[in-house]
Design a protein around this motif. Structure first.
Motif, PDB file in Angstrom:
ATOM      1  N   SER A   1       0.841  -1.200   0.000  1.00 14.24           N
ATOM      2  CA  SER A   1       0.000   0.000   0.000  1.00 14.24           C
ATOM      3  C   SER A   1       0.875   1.247   0.000  1.00 14.24           C
ATOM      4  CB  SER A   1      -0.919   0.007   1.226  1.00 14.24           C
ATOM      5  OG  SER A   1      -0.150   0.038   2.421  1.00 14.24           O
ATOM      6  N   ARG A   2       0.275   2.363  -0.352  1.00  9.90           N
ATOM      7  CA  ARG A   2       0.997   3.630  -0.376  1.00  9.90           C
ATOM      8  C   ARG A   2       1.269   4.094   1.057  1.00  9.90           C
ATOM      9  NH1 ARG A   2      -1.565   8.298  -3.917  1.00  9.90           N
ATOM     10  NH2 ARG A   2      -1.099   6.670  -5.487  1.00  9.90           N
ATOM     11  N   LYS A   3       2.495   4.521   1.304  1.00 11.24           N
ATOM     12  CA  LYS A   3       2.873   4.954   2.633  1.00 11.24           C
ATOM     13  C   LYS A   3       2.219   6.293   2.968  1.00 11.24           C
ATOM     14  CE  LYS A   3       5.540   1.435   3.313  1.00 11.24           C
ATOM     15  NZ  LYS A   3       5.186   0.398   4.308  1.00 11.24           N
ATOM     16  N   GLY A   4       1.923   6.458   4.234  1.00  9.84           N
ATOM     17  CA  GLY A   4       1.301   7.693   4.689  1.00  9.84           C
ATOM     18  C   GLY A   4       0.564   7.477   5.997  1.00  9.84           C
ATOM     19  N   ILE A   5      -0.044   8.547   6.473  1.00  8.10           N
ATOM     20  CA  ILE A   5      -0.768   8.472   7.742  1.00  8.10           C
ATOM     21  C   ILE A   5      -2.011   7.604   7.609  1.00  8.10           C
ATOM     22  CG2 ILE A   5      -1.991   9.829   9.470  1.00  8.10           C
ATOM     23  CD1 ILE A   5       0.985  10.141   9.604  1.00  8.10           C
ATOM     24  N   MET A   6      -2.720   7.716   6.474  1.00  7.28           N
ATOM     25  CA  MET A   6      -3.940   6.932   6.305  1.00  7.28           C
ATOM     26  C   MET A   6      -3.645   5.441   6.232  1.00  7.28           C
ATOM     27  SD  MET A   6      -6.249   9.079   6.607  1.00  7.28           S
ATOM     28  CE  MET A   6      -7.554   7.889   6.361  1.00  7.28           C
ATOM     29  N   ALA A   7      -2.503   5.062   5.671  1.00  9.18           N
ATOM     30  CA  ALA A   7      -2.132   3.649   5.657  1.00  9.18           C
ATOM     31  C   ALA A   7      -1.926   3.130   7.071  1.00  9.18           C
ATOM     32  CB  ALA A   7      -0.865   3.458   4.822  1.00  9.18           C
ATOM     33  N   ARG A   8      -1.326   3.946   7.916  1.00 10.44           N
ATOM     34  CA  ARG A   8      -1.163   3.559   9.312  1.00 10.44           C
ATOM     35  C   ARG A   8      -2.505   3.494  10.028  1.00 10.44           C
ATOM     36  NH1 ARG A   8       4.156   6.186  12.142  1.00 10.44           N
ATOM     37  NH2 ARG A   8       5.709   5.351  10.678  1.00 10.44           N
ATOM     38  N   VAL A   9      -3.387   4.425   9.714  1.00  7.04           N
ATOM     39  CA  VAL A   9      -4.721   4.414  10.337  1.00  7.04           C
ATOM     40  C   VAL A   9      -5.479   3.147   9.944  1.00  7.04           C
ATOM     41  CG1 VAL A   9      -6.948   5.589  10.399  1.00  7.04           C
ATOM     42  CG2 VAL A   9      -4.843   6.913  10.550  1.00  7.04           C
ATOM     43  N   TYR A  10      -5.412   2.750   8.670  1.00  5.14           N
ATOM     44  CA  TYR A  10      -6.095   1.533   8.214  1.00  5.14           C
ATOM     45  C   TYR A  10      -5.530   0.295   8.911  1.00  5.14           C
ATOM     46  CZ  TYR A  10      -8.026   4.438   4.485  1.00  5.14           C
ATOM     47  OH  TYR A  10      -8.690   5.420   3.783  1.00  5.14           O
ATOM     48  N   GLU A  11      -4.217   0.200   8.994  1.00  2.00           N
ATOM     49  CA  GLU A  11      -3.618  -0.956   9.656  1.00  2.00           C
ATOM     50  C   GLU A  11      -3.967  -1.001  11.134  1.00  2.00           C
ATOM     51  OE1 GLU A  11       0.780  -2.921  10.533  1.00  2.00           O
ATOM     52  OE2 GLU A  11       0.599  -1.070   9.374  1.00  2.00           O
ATOM     53  N   THR A  12      -3.938   0.147  11.799  1.00  2.00           N
ATOM     54  CA  THR A  12      -4.276   0.191  13.228  1.00  2.00           C
ATOM     55  C   THR A  12      -5.733  -0.169  13.453  1.00  2.00           C
ATOM     56  OG1 THR A  12      -2.644   1.951  13.491  1.00  2.00           O
ATOM     57  CG2 THR A  12      -4.202   1.632  15.279  1.00  2.00           C
ATOM     58  N   SER A  13      -6.623   0.288  12.585  1.00  4.79           N
ATOM     59  CA  SER A  13      -8.040  -0.043  12.717  1.00  4.79           C
ATOM     60  C   SER A  13      -8.289  -1.537  12.537  1.00  4.79           C
ATOM     61  CB  SER A  13      -8.861   0.758  11.700  1.00  4.79           C
ATOM     62  OG  SER A  13      -8.674   2.142  11.871  1.00  4.79           O
ATOM     63  N   VAL A  14      -7.602  -2.124  11.565  1.00  4.08           N
ATOM     64  CA  VAL A  14      -7.765  -3.567  11.342  1.00  4.08           C
ATOM     65  C   VAL A  14      -7.231  -4.363  12.526  1.00  4.08           C
ATOM     66  CG1 VAL A  14      -7.025  -5.489   9.885  1.00  4.08           C
ATOM     67  CG2 VAL A  14      -7.772  -3.356   8.843  1.00  4.08           C
ATOM     68  N   VAL A  15      -6.093  -3.952  13.061  1.00  8.74           N
ATOM     69  CA  VAL A  15      -5.525  -4.652  14.224  1.00  8.74           C
ATOM     70  C   VAL A  15      -6.443  -4.531  15.431  1.00  8.74           C
ATOM     71  CG1 VAL A  15      -3.598  -4.664  15.842  1.00  8.74           C
ATOM     72  CG2 VAL A  15      -3.157  -4.465  13.409  1.00  8.74           C
ATOM     73  N   LEU A  16      -7.000  -3.343  15.651  1.00  9.07           N
ATOM     74  CA  LEU A  16      -7.934  -3.161  16.766  1.00  9.07           C
ATOM     75  C   LEU A  16      -9.198  -3.995  16.579  1.00  9.07           C
ATOM     76  CD1 LEU A  16      -7.782   0.643  17.650  1.00  9.07           C
ATOM     77  CD2 LEU A  16      -7.012  -1.276  19.025  1.00  9.07           C
ATOM     78  N   LEU A  17      -9.683  -4.067  15.336  1.00  9.85           N
ATOM     79  CA  LEU A  17     -10.865  -4.880  15.063  1.00  9.85           C
ATOM     80  C   LEU A  17     -10.594  -6.359  15.338  1.00  9.85           C
ATOM     81  CD1 LEU A  17     -13.759  -5.086  14.013  1.00  9.85           C
ATOM     82  CD2 LEU A  17     -12.820  -5.229  11.691  1.00  9.85           C
ATOM     83  N   LEU A  18      -9.452  -6.845  14.895  1.00  9.47           N
ATOM     84  CA  LEU A  18      -9.097  -8.249  15.147  1.00  9.47           C
ATOM     85  C   LEU A  18      -8.902  -8.511  16.632  1.00  9.47           C
ATOM     86  CD1 LEU A  18      -6.591  -8.890  12.212  1.00  9.47           C
ATOM     87  CD2 LEU A  18      -8.995  -9.600  12.385  1.00  9.47           C
ATOM     88  N   LEU A  19      -8.296  -7.563  17.344  1.00 14.66           N
ATOM     89  CA  LEU A  19      -8.118  -7.721  18.779  1.00 14.66           C
ATOM     90  C   LEU A  19      -9.450  -7.732  19.509  1.00 14.66           C
ATOM     91  CD1 LEU A  19      -6.159  -7.881  21.192  1.00 14.66           C
ATOM     92  CD2 LEU A  19      -6.137  -5.369  21.222  1.00 14.66           C
ATOM     93  N   THR A  20     -10.387  -6.881  19.064  1.00 10.36           N
ATOM     94  CA  THR A  20     -11.723  -6.859  19.679  1.00 10.36           C
ATOM     95  C   THR A  20     -12.462  -8.167  19.442  1.00 10.36           C
ATOM     96  OG1 THR A  20     -11.816  -4.469  19.327  1.00 10.36           O
ATOM     97  CG2 THR A  20     -13.884  -5.581  19.781  1.00 10.36           C
ATOM     98  N   LEU A  21     -12.374  -8.680  18.217  1.00 14.69           N
ATOM     99  CA  LEU A  21     -13.010  -9.965  17.930  1.00 14.69           C
ATOM    100  C   LEU A  21     -12.384 -11.096  18.732  1.00 14.69           C
ATOM    101  CD1 LEU A  21     -13.448  -9.686  14.047  1.00 14.69           C
ATOM    102  CD2 LEU A  21     -15.190  -9.388  15.824  1.00 14.69           C
TER     103      LEU A  21
END
Length: 232
Positions: free
Chosen positions: A120-140
């Motif tokens: 994926s393209r580097k940037g703040i939004m890429a980090r936000v997407y990865e962090t959101s996915v990790v949080l979602l998996l951790l919540t599940l």
């Protein structure tokens, strides 16, 4: 009034964190992405510390407000300090405490560790997407473990009914459990901290000489003077 109080706490916590935080390696390197991620994490941590400080000061603020209202019931300049403000602060503090505990602190930690998905393209939004996915998996993962534990303890539908009431049941319970762990840690660390504080203070300060015998010191001084005079 709540916004002004929180803004004051936020500014105070920002100065405290910026005073005690260490300068990391990526702040020395002029990297805009890492610097922006550091600023976002710093803002989230400052927000959480402001909420925690507000929770600590909630009881003293309520007591002082009640005493001020009883002492000056007809003063125009303290009419803003009314009962609705005092009763409206605890639900707000409880809401932001759960938000900081469940979402903001894990997000800040995973956000500083994230780099974006591969390809994926580097940037703040890429980090936000990865962090959101990790949080979602951790919540599940956490909800699945809780569901399995509830199924092991009781297999009927009544035992799993509180799982649907997540906001009304488990978040206050989680908040109370973490508060209990904090109190136990405080009780465990306070004696060691006090002993260390008194040890350091005893090394820095000069002990008072209130219980010494001055006559004995004078006689010792006269004997030393006589011995020196005989040597001369």
């Amino acid at each position: 009034i709540c916004a002004l109080l929180f803004a004051s706490l936020y500014i105070l916590c920002h100065f405290v964190i910026t005073h005690f935080k260490k300068h990391t390696d990526f702040t020395a390197v002029h990297d805009d992405e890492d610097a922006a991620a550091n600023r976002i994490a710093l803002g989230l941590c400052t927000f959480t510390l402001a909420v925690a400080l507000g929770a600590v000061l909630l009881l003293p603020f309520s007591i002082i407000s009640n005493e001020v209202l009883l002492s000056f019931p007809h003063n125009y300049y303290i009419q803003w300090l009314n009962g609705s403000l005092v009763h409206g602060l605890p639900p707000t503090i409880f809401l932001f405490s759960n938000l900081s505990l469940v979402f903001l602190m894990p997000f800040a930690y995973f956000f500083t560790e994230s780099e974006g998905f591969a390809g994926s393209r580097k940037g703040i939004m890429a980090r936000v997407y990865e962090t959101s996915v990790v949080l979602l998996l951790l919540t599940l993962l956490v909800l699945g473990m809780v569901w399995v534990g509830s199924a092991i303890v009781g297999s009927d539908a009544a035992s799993r009914q509180p799982l649907y009431d997540l906001w009304e049941c488990y978040l206050p319970y989680l908040y109370s459990c973490i508060s209990l762990c904090g109190v136990l840690l405080l009780l465990l660390c306070t004696p060691f901290g006090l002993s260390t504080m008194f040890t350091v203070t005893g090394k820095l300060l000069v002990k008072p000489r209130l219980l010494e015998d001055l006559d004995e010191q004078l006689s010792c001084t006269r004997l030393e003077e006589a011995a020196v005079s005989r040597r001369i």
